[in-house]
Design a protein around this motif. Structure first.
Motif, PDB file in Angstrom:
ATOM      1  N   GLU A 185      69.381   3.488  19.771  1.00 34.81           N
ATOM      2  CA  GLU A 185      70.803   3.171  19.632  1.00 34.81           C
ATOM      3  C   GLU A 185      71.672   4.299  20.194  1.00 34.81           C
ATOM      4  OE1 GLU A 185      72.361   0.508  18.852  1.00 34.81           O
ATOM      5  OE2 GLU A 185      70.670  -0.716  18.208  1.00 34.81           O
ATOM      6  N   LEU A 186      71.247   5.540  19.985  1.00 35.47           N
ATOM      7  CA  LEU A 186      71.991   6.656  20.576  1.00 35.47           C
ATOM      8  C   LEU A 186      71.828   6.649  22.094  1.00 35.47           C
ATOM      9  CD1 LEU A 186      73.703   9.121  20.476  1.00 35.47           C
ATOM     10  CD2 LEU A 186      71.719  10.464  19.747  1.00 35.47           C
ATOM     11  N   SER A 195      80.646   3.816  18.570  1.00 34.11           N
ATOM     12  CA  SER A 195      80.212   4.070  19.950  1.00 34.11           C
ATOM     13  C   SER A 195      81.375   4.602  20.788  1.00 34.11           C
ATOM     14  CB  SER A 195      79.657   2.785  20.566  1.00 34.11           C
ATOM     15  OG  SER A 195      79.197   3.012  21.883  1.00 34.11           O
ATOM     16  N   PRO A 196      81.873   5.801  20.473  1.00 33.98           N
ATOM     17  CA  PRO A 196      82.971   6.362  21.263  1.00 33.98           C
ATOM     18  C   PRO A 196      82.488   6.692  22.672  1.00 33.98           C
ATOM     19  CG  PRO A 196      82.062   8.036  19.823  1.00 33.98           C
ATOM     20  CD  PRO A 196      81.388   6.748  19.447  1.00 33.98           C
ATOM     21  N   PRO A 227      75.616   6.586  28.317  1.00 37.84           N
ATOM     22  CA  PRO A 227      75.385   5.948  29.619  1.00 37.84           C
ATOM     23  C   PRO A 227      74.962   6.902  30.733  1.00 37.84           C
ATOM     24  CG  PRO A 227      77.732   6.020  29.120  1.00 37.84           C
ATOM     25  CD  PRO A 227      77.011   6.438  27.878  1.00 37.84           C
ATOM     26  N   SER A 228      75.285   8.167  30.617  1.00 37.34           N
ATOM     27  CA  SER A 228      74.949   9.136  31.660  1.00 37.34           C
ATOM     28  C   SER A 228      73.505   9.601  31.524  1.00 37.34           C
ATOM     29  CB  SER A 228      75.885  10.345  31.580  1.00 37.34           C
ATOM     30  OG  SER A 228      75.371  11.442  32.292  1.00 37.34           O
ATOM     31  N   ARG A 247      86.176  14.480  19.851  1.00 36.03           N
ATOM     32  CA  ARG A 247      86.467  13.114  19.425  1.00 36.03           C
ATOM     33  C   ARG A 247      85.588  12.066  20.117  1.00 36.03           C
ATOM     34  NH1 ARG A 247      88.325  11.239  14.831  1.00 36.03           N
ATOM     35  NH2 ARG A 247      89.796  12.707  13.942  1.00 36.03           N
ATOM     36  N   THR A 248      84.852  12.460  21.129  1.00 38.95           N
ATOM     37  CA  THR A 248      83.992  11.508  21.846  1.00 38.95           C
ATOM     38  C   THR A 248      82.523  11.906  21.679  1.00 38.95           C
ATOM     39  OG1 THR A 248      84.395  12.762  23.907  1.00 38.95           O
ATOM     40  CG2 THR A 248      85.793  10.849  23.467  1.00 38.95           C
ATOM     41  N   ALA A 249      82.037  12.780  22.531  1.00 42.66           N
ATOM     42  CA  ALA A 249      80.632  13.199  22.451  1.00 42.66           C
ATOM     43  C   ALA A 249      80.326  13.879  21.124  1.00 42.66           C
ATOM     44  CB  ALA A 249      80.314  14.139  23.613  1.00 42.66           C
ATOM     45  N   GLY A 250      81.287  14.667  20.619  1.00 37.94           N
ATOM     46  CA  GLY A 250      81.065  15.350  19.347  1.00 37.94           C
ATOM     47  C   GLY A 250      80.987  14.393  18.174  1.00 37.94           C
TER      48      GLY A 250
END
Length: 223
Positions: free
Chosen positions: A77-78, A197-198, A83-84, A48-51
């Protein structure tokens, strides 16, 4: 699902994904995941986030491969949504490997244009472009990206913890990939700046910790 998406989602595709655990190795080292019963929460959260983020940009890239798009804008944009630094580097490493294999499997001026603009593209950008070049849809690209976001950590769980592969794959089979991919495909043609942007601060922190530990001691996975 298009054949190109199936090939790209296959663990045997030589894109380098087998050396990445999607954060699971760091989580296992902290004993936050130590059995099959812990996997659904981790994998569902990652999906649900990175995926979802990967699926969104893979779908957008598949759309851009057919209708034209600004590759450097999509990539930047990606980048802004990742942020990491460790996660950005892992994504670009996988992107480089996927591009190298994809150039041979699906040679195309579209792919060459992408690599001319972004020599080290994010993984989901080049994955989506390859699906689009091969005739797949944004939904196909989203499915490949979403599936890879959980199949990699699931495979890592088997290797790191010696879990029953049948039970682990049953966890993956129960994840709601369908809704994630439908949401991602629905925004494929939107302005890249307005794409979802999750965020997952925990995954970001685990990725940074893993990168530090990987320099200090031998780890099985690069990320």
């Amino acid at each position: 699902m298009d054949l190109s998406a199936l090939i790209l989602a296959d663990s045997r595709f030589p894109g380098g994904g087998h050396v990445h655990s999607g954060g699971l190795e760091e989580v296992v080292s902290r004993k936050l995941v130590d059995s099959v019963r812990d996997l659904p929460g981790f994998l569902s959260g990652r999906l649900r986030t990175a995926g979802f983020l990967a699926a969104v940009f893979a779908a957008a890239s598949a759309h851009a491969a057919v209708d034209g798009g600004n590759w450097s804008l999509l990539d930047s944009e990606l980048d802004a949504r990742t942020p990491s630094l460790a996660q950005r580097e892992a994504s670009r490493a996988q992107g480089r490997g996927t591009a190298r294999a994809g150039r041979i499997a699906w040679p195309s001026p579209v792919l060459e244009a992408l690599l001319a603009e972004t020599p080290r593209p994010h993984h989901s950008i080049v994955l989506g472009a390859l699906v689009g070049v091969a005739g797949g849809s944004p939904h196909d690209a989203a499915m490949a990206a979403a599936y890879l976001s959980v199949s990699g950590p699931a495979s890592a769980a088997v290797r790191l913890l010696g879990l029953d592969p049948f039970a682990v794959n049953a966890v993956v089979a129960r994840l709601d990939l369908a809704s994630v991919c439908a949401e991602a495909a629905a925004v494929a043609g939107d302005d890249p700046a307005s794409l979802p942007s999750p965020g997952s601060p925990a995954l970001d922190l685990f990725a940074e910790a893993h990168a530090r530990h990987h320099q200090e001691e031998v780890r099985l996975f690069a990320s």
